[in-house]
Design an enzyme around this catalytic site. Structure first.
Site, short mmCIF file in Angstrom:
data_model
loop_
_atom_site.label_atom_id
_atom_site.label_comp_id
_atom_site.label_asym_id
_atom_site.label_seq_id
_atom_site.Cartn_x
_atom_site.Cartn_y
_atom_site.Cartn_z
N GLU A 52 -7.92 -1.65 -8.74
CA GLU A 52 -6.82 -0.76 -8.39
C GLU A 52 -5.50 -1.35 -8.85
O GLU A 52 -5.37 -2.56 -9.00
CB GLU A 52 -6.81 -0.51 -6.89
CG GLU A 52 -8.05 0.24 -6.43
CD GLU A 52 -8.03 0.59 -4.96
OE1 GLU A 52 -7.00 0.38 -4.29
OE2 GLU A 52 -9.06 1.09 -4.48
N HIS A 53 -4.53 -0.50 -9.08
CA HIS A 53 -3.20 -0.90 -9.52
C HIS A 53 -2.26 -0.93 -8.32
O HIS A 53 -2.42 -0.14 -7.39
CB HIS A 53 -2.67 0.08 -10.57
CG HIS A 53 -3.44 0.07 -11.85
ND1 HIS A 53 -2.91 -0.40 -13.02
CD2 HIS A 53 -4.71 0.45 -12.14
CE1 HIS A 53 -3.81 -0.30 -13.99
NE2 HIS A 53 -4.91 0.22 -13.48
N PRO A 54 -1.24 -1.79 -8.36
CA PRO A 54 -0.30 -1.85 -7.24
C PRO A 54 0.59 -0.60 -7.19
O PRO A 54 1.03 -0.11 -8.22
CB PRO A 54 0.55 -3.09 -7.54
CG PRO A 54 0.46 -3.26 -9.02
CD PRO A 54 -0.90 -2.75 -9.41
N THR A 60 3.16 0.47 -12.26
CA THR A 60 1.74 0.27 -11.96
C THR A 60 0.99 -0.34 -13.14
O THR A 60 -0.20 -0.61 -13.05
CB THR A 60 1.07 1.60 -11.60
OG1 THR A 60 1.21 2.50 -12.69
CG2 THR A 60 1.68 2.20 -10.33
#
Length: 168
Positions: A52-54, A60
């Site tokens: 997952e990306h922040p 992102t």
């Protein structure tokens, strides 16, 4: 990998993933993280435990949280909670299983579903996000078998103990 696991063409399985005995993963699936139990059936083009990306950063893009031009690693853990898929789970084609979820023993996930939260054992879930459709109806002749940890037995033990009841 457990014994007699089948992995079909064009499957990507990343480091740290475990797959239990007698399970299979069909073509086009990506298993980025997680633990998959015994006797699981994973259909075509599934994505399990992807990174997952922040969402709390200015961007992102992984260009800003992986090793950057200054050769520094910026803190972000793409895999924070690998999913757990218990024994005897059937996952239909084109399913996505997010990190942090547990799919209970004997559950069925309908094709095209996105699993965003835990799934109870022996339930059928479908949709985006996946929701319980119904409970699996297990034949009475098989109920005692289920209650006695059949999933820990080998194929031969199962065939020997169930015999003709296996196909009824």
């Amino acid at each position: 990998m457990g014994k007699k696991v089948r992995i079909y063409k064009s499957v990507s399985i990343f480091d740290g993933v475990t797959i239990g005995d007698y399970s299979y993963v069909n073509a086009g699936s990506i298993i980025r993280s997680g633990k998959i139990g015994r006797y699981c059936s994973i259909a075509y083009n599934c994505v399990i435990g992807a990174g997952e990306h922040p969402l709390d950063r200015f961007s992102t893009s992984s260009r800003f949280y992986r090793k950057n031009k200054l050769k520094h690693y910026l803190k972000w853990k793409e895999i924070y909670s690998p999913p757990v898929i218990e024994d005897d789970v059937w996952i239909g084609a084109n399913v996505t299983v997010l990190q942090g979820v547990r799919i209970g023993q004997g559950a069925v996930i309908g094709a095209g579903s996105v699993v965003t939260k835990d799934v109870e054992p022996y339930t059928v879930c479908v949709g985006v996000p996946a929701r319980k459709l119904k409970d699996r109806q297990v034949q009475e002749a098989h109920q005692v078998f289920i209650e006695n940890d059949w999933n820990l037995m080998s194929e031969n033990e199962i065939y020997h103990k169930l015999g003709d009841n296996l196909v009824r």
